[in-house]
Write a protein that holds these residues in place. Sequence first.
Motif, short mmCIF file in Angstrom:
data_model
loop_
_atom_site.label_atom_id
_atom_site.label_comp_id
_atom_site.label_asym_id
_atom_site.label_seq_id
_atom_site.Cartn_x
_atom_site.Cartn_y
_atom_site.Cartn_z
N THR A 72 0.82 -1.21 0.00
CA THR A 72 0.00 0.00 0.00
C THR A 72 0.85 1.26 0.00
OG1 THR A 72 -0.15 -0.26 2.40
CG2 THR A 72 -2.03 -1.02 1.10
N SER A 73 2.16 1.12 0.26
CA SER A 73 3.05 2.28 0.31
C SER A 73 3.99 2.37 -0.88
CB SER A 73 3.89 2.25 1.60
OG SER A 73 3.07 2.25 2.74
N PHE A 74 4.07 1.31 -1.68
CA PHE A 74 4.95 1.31 -2.84
C PHE A 74 4.34 0.43 -3.93
CE2 PHE A 74 8.49 -0.23 -5.42
CZ PHE A 74 9.21 0.93 -5.64
N LYS A 75 4.10 1.05 -5.09
CA LYS A 75 3.47 0.31 -6.20
C LYS A 75 4.52 -0.52 -6.94
CE LYS A 75 0.54 0.92 -10.28
NZ LYS A 75 1.32 -0.02 -11.11
N LYS A 119 -0.63 -10.21 8.00
CA LYS A 119 -1.94 -10.00 7.35
C LYS A 119 -3.07 -10.45 8.27
CE LYS A 119 -4.68 -11.67 3.42
NZ LYS A 119 -4.70 -12.61 2.27
N SER A 120 -2.91 -11.62 8.87
CA SER A 120 -3.94 -12.14 9.78
C SER A 120 -4.14 -11.23 10.98
CB SER A 120 -3.56 -13.55 10.27
OG SER A 120 -3.47 -14.44 9.18
N MET A 121 -3.01 -10.74 11.54
CA MET A 121 -3.12 -9.85 12.70
C MET A 121 -3.77 -8.53 12.31
SD MET A 121 0.44 -10.49 14.85
CE MET A 121 1.58 -10.54 13.46
N ALA A 122 -3.43 -8.01 11.12
CA ALA A 122 -4.02 -6.75 10.66
C ALA A 122 -5.52 -6.91 10.41
CB ALA A 122 -3.32 -6.29 9.38
N PRO A 131 -5.84 -4.90 2.06
CA PRO A 131 -4.69 -5.71 2.50
C PRO A 131 -3.37 -5.02 2.14
CG PRO A 131 -6.30 -7.08 1.37
CD PRO A 131 -6.73 -5.66 1.16
N MET A 132 -2.44 -4.97 3.10
CA MET A 132 -1.12 -4.40 2.86
C MET A 132 -0.01 -5.43 3.09
SD MET A 132 -0.96 -1.89 6.20
CE MET A 132 0.63 -1.17 5.78
#
Length: 371
Positions: A72-75, A119-122, A131-132
């Motif tokens: 999400t911060s770098f494409k 991912k699961s924790m987020a 999703p990041m």
Amino acid sequence: MKPITLFAHAIVLLGVSVSSGQDKESQHQAPVAEIRQAAVAFLQSLRPELREQAMFAMDDKERRAWSNLPATSFKREGVSFKEMSSEQRSFAHQLLQSTLSSQGYLKTTGIMHVDELLKSMAEERRPNRTPMFGHDLYWIGIFGDPEKDDSWGWQLDGHHLALNITVVGDEVSVRPQFMGSDPARLPEGTYAGWKVQGAEDEKGKQFYALLDEDQRAKATIAEVAPRDVITGPTRGDQLKQPTGLPASELNDTQRRMLVSLIEEYAHNYEHDIAHIQMERILESGLDKIHFAWAGTSEGKPYYYRIHGPTVIIEFDNHFPPGRSSGPVNHIHTVFREPGNDYGEDLLRKHLMESPHHQDHQHDHEHEHEHE
């Protein structure tokens, strides 16, 4: 290890400078054919639109465009694991296995798995957020055409992980490499105690502990560790001169431990590639390599650097993102080769020696003579 390589190691460990690796032929041969076959098989497994998405020109800016940041911060470009079928993922993993050693493959997939846990924790904290993290959010790009070109490469890029592989003729460059872990050591749950980059961490601390008081004073470049590695993404040329403690001031035990620490990074790659990496590093002169340390307070972030003519290794273990206290549990590492990141030195040499390029240059000069 072959006798001549053992001899070279013995010379280096005794403190005698060895001539540059460019002057003699290595006893090891990189598995170029196997890597090429794996890349071709991966591309052939993709449907046409994904194959086009995966392939870039050798000089495309994407080749140097990688990051340790979340998606999400770098494409990123290329083909993500999310877009691949099970069969295509299998071919992607075969590409990784063709170039990495078993330890390097386990670290690479371990970092991807840690991201799946993140991912699961987020999702537990914010279930509807984009999703990041996760195994799906890693991209593979192929530069040049492995089926036709002498010079080509591949890249794996995602959160806390960037592998940059360049094949030039029968040689392989595997740097720059970025590997990180958050959390560095999983504190709880099914995988409690799991530490993907434990060896880089523990060997670094063990080496620092071997130094005497005067050596530590020379090695320590700051009382407080930097917030991140210095030569991270887009910052490969930030370190010009080695600082800290020169290996010429180490005893035999310390020199062996320093070599073992360097090997921890080099041996993430296939056996012959790893030995070629070590030859390039050691034959440039172990005595020219410096070790630097930052962070001297117990329980606070710490950092080390190994810097010589053909190697830059950086390691930091810091607080988790957004925190300035608590456990130090967030690792970043880089493994670089000054002058030969992305195979720059190999590509220059290939351009000068290749008959095809020489003929092209001769034709170009001949055209100018008749202008």
